[in-house]
Design a protein around this motif. Structure first.
Motif, short mmCIF file in Angstrom:
data_model
loop_
_atom_site.label_atom_id
_atom_site.label_comp_id
_atom_site.label_asym_id
_atom_site.label_seq_id
_atom_site.Cartn_x
_atom_site.Cartn_y
_atom_site.Cartn_z
N GLY A 1 47.27 32.72 50.57
CA GLY A 1 46.03 31.93 50.67
C GLY A 1 45.10 32.45 51.74
O GLY A 1 43.88 32.52 51.54
N ALA B 1 43.43 35.67 50.51
CA ALA B 1 42.36 35.41 49.54
C ALA B 1 41.14 34.81 50.23
O ALA B 1 40.00 35.22 49.95
CB ALA B 1 42.88 34.47 48.45
N SER C 1 49.85 31.07 43.44
CA SER C 1 48.96 31.25 44.60
C SER C 1 47.80 32.16 44.20
O SER C 1 47.94 33.02 43.33
CB SER C 1 49.73 31.87 45.77
N PRO C 2 46.65 31.99 44.86
CA PRO C 2 45.49 32.83 44.50
C PRO C 2 45.77 34.30 44.76
O PRO C 2 46.40 34.67 45.76
CB PRO C 2 44.39 32.31 45.44
N GLN C 3 45.31 35.15 43.88
CA GLN C 3 45.53 36.58 44.04
C GLN C 3 44.63 37.12 45.15
O GLN C 3 43.42 36.89 45.15
CB GLN C 3 45.25 37.32 42.74
#
Length: 541
Positions: free
Chosen positions: A272, A275, A300-302
């Motif tokens: 996180g 990102a 989870s965000p890339q």
């Protein structure tokens, strides 16, 4: 010795002429970054126990470092004095590092996992005047530990507590007064940092690095990765190691980039952060990379900006490299280094796909490696031998240990590792002469553990070896011959090491009771046979 000294003087002149040594100091990196972009964010300090991460510009970081430097002077810290810092990846560590450089003091980072047994030795050996600790971290009371050690530390004058209240608090002791006029700080060839290795013979060794060697590391890494002031660097590796300290914190200031500090590695939070902050580069051991892939897979965000991952400490599985490339678009670059060497070899991003899984890279600019037989003669490509290294990033020597072997007459340092080199000049570590195991990138002092266990009343003989682990690289297994009529189990072993105040991360995670240990005719324990037995534990999972 005169010949060696003359040889080293010549090589140092060559480093300067070639531009590997810039004859700058650690604090000059900060001064130059302030001059270029005073209002740029230098540091974002994320902490697991807080919702907000404070942000510091280069101007603010420099002001804090100046105030801390003035305060250290008032506390009696001067040129050459050692300041021991047992902090996690907190902003207070970064401030202290640059404050020490500004007054010519020596920064001595130590890992938060260390406890009284290791710390009393280190603090007394380097006669540290100041010891900086967190009040609490990961549930442990460091302030109480530090105060409890005072009677054993005659040279220690001050314990300073980050997050502390009252007279010993970090902000009260180091940041409450305005900065005064500072004397001349470090010189480029002065010892700038003193970092202790995990001892393999019962005593850690203090490795001395100068600003020149540290900055040579930053210059080489930035060149091979193509980094510049636009880069954002995640500091998740501990700053008590050279990976976190030199290859990320100092590198970030050298670039004039932005560092993102994460004090407790938790993959979802780390991804996180990457990102959110646009992280482009980080350096860590293999488990971190595996965790990042799993976190993204779990939703989870890339971290789309992340393009370079420096990975060292253990071989990188080819499947993991392919996964990182396919799922994250990430180039994973293998590295070989050690506290004495900093970064010796590295696979460049353009060769990451075909070299990182099978090699530990090729020598960096300003560094040389060679592989020799027992007589010191170079061996052909593909043949194993001892790995020697020399160059601009090498340490200055072992603190107060001039009797320990360092450089030969040609300036080569014997790493203690076994390796082979391919036809392209890329090396692969194939074994270790030193009797250590590496757990999650951390060198575990095997001999010290064995010496402690030999003192246990139920232990007749013991040998500790590593066995493979997919995430940590290795875990520790103690093969124990119990005394007649006695027995011992893993719980008892771990409790005993805990009572001896040994860091928990060094404890064996498996024990095997055996009737005898395999030995040579001369009585030496055949650890290679124990490693073969222990390898079955990983295969049985």
């Amino acid at each position: 010795m005169i010949v060696v000294a003359a040889l080293r003087d010549t090589s140092h002149a060559n480093f300067r002429q070639a531009g590997y040594w810039l004859d700058k100091t650690v604090d000059q990196l900060l001064t130059e970054a302030v001059a270029r972009a005073p209002d740029k964010v230098a540091m974002v300090a994320d902490r697991a126990d807080r919702d907000q991460a404070p942000r510091f510009t280069y101007r603010e970081l420099d002001d804090l470092a100046n105030r801390a430097a003035s305060s250290l002077l008032r506390l009696g810290v001067g040129r050459g004095d050692v300041v021991t810092v047992q902090l996690p990846n907190w902003w207070e560590f970064v401030v202290t590092a640059f404050a020490c450089s500004k007054i010519g003091a020596v920064m001595n980072p130590v890992m938060p996992i260390l406890r009284e047994r290791e710390l009393v030795y280190i603090l007394n050996f380097c006669q540290a005047k100041v010891f900086i600790v967190p009040k609490r971290y990961r549930g442990f009371d460091y302030a109480a530990m530090a105060q409890g050690m005072r009677a054993e530390l005659p040279h220690l004058k001050h314990v300073i507590v980050a997050d502390g209240e009252g007279e010993t608090g970090f902000e009260r002791m180091l940041l409450s007064a305005d900065a005064g006029e500072l004397p001349a700080g470090l010189r480029p060839d002065d010892m700038a940092v003193l970092m202790f290795t995990s001892g393999t013979t019962g005593e850690p060794k203090g490795v001395m690095h100068t600003s020149n060697s540290l900055i040579a590391c930053c210059k080489a890494l930035s060149g091979r990765f193509g980094l510049d002031s636009s880069d954002v660097l995640l500091v998740a590796s501990p700053v008590g190691h050279m990976t976190g300290y030199a290859a990320i914190v100092l590198l970030s200031v050298y670039l004039g980039g932005t560092m993102i500090l994460q004090d407790i590695w938790e993959a979802k939070r780390g991804v996180g952060l990457m990102a959110r902050e646009g992280v482009t580069y980080t350096a860590a051991s293999t488990p971190f990379l595996s965790d990042i892939c799993e976190a993204v897979k779990g939703g989870s965000p890339q971290p789309k900006s992340l393009r370079s991952f420096l990975c060292g400490g253990a071989p990188i599985p080819s499947a993991l490299i392919e996964r990182a490339a396919g799922e994250l678009g990430l180039k994973v670059c293998s590295l070989w280094g050690m506290t004495e060497v900093l970064s010796g070899t590295l696979t460049e991003p353009s060769r990451a796909a075909d070299k990182s899984a099978s090699t530990d890279g090729r020598s960096l600019e300003g560094m040389e490696v060679r592989i020799v037989d027992t007589e010191g003669n170079p061996v052909p490509a593909g043949e194993p031998g001892r790995l020697l290294v020399r160059g601009a990033q090498m340490f200055k020597g072992y603190y107060k240990r001039p009797e320990l072997p360092t450089f030969d007459g040609d300036g080569w340092f014997d790493s203690g590792d076994l390796a082979y080199m391919d036809k392209d000049g890329y090396i692969r570590i194939s074994g270790r002469v030193k009797d250590i195991l590496i757990r999650g990138g951390e060198n575990v002092p095997v001999v010290e553990i064995e010496n402690l266990l030999y003192k246990h009343p139920a232990v007749s003989a013991v040998a500790v070896v590593g066995f493979p682990d997919a995430r940590l690289g290795e875990r520790g297994c103690a093969f124990i011959v119990p005394r007649s009529g006695s027995t011992i189990d893993l719980t008892a072993v771990q409790a005993y090491l805990g009572e001896a105040r040994m860091a928990k991360q060094f404890w064996p995670e498996r024990i095997e009771l055996v009737a005898e240990l395999p030995r040579t005719a001369s009585g030496k324990i055949q650890k290679f046979r124990l490693r073969e037995l222990a390898a079955a534990f990983a295969e049985a999972k």
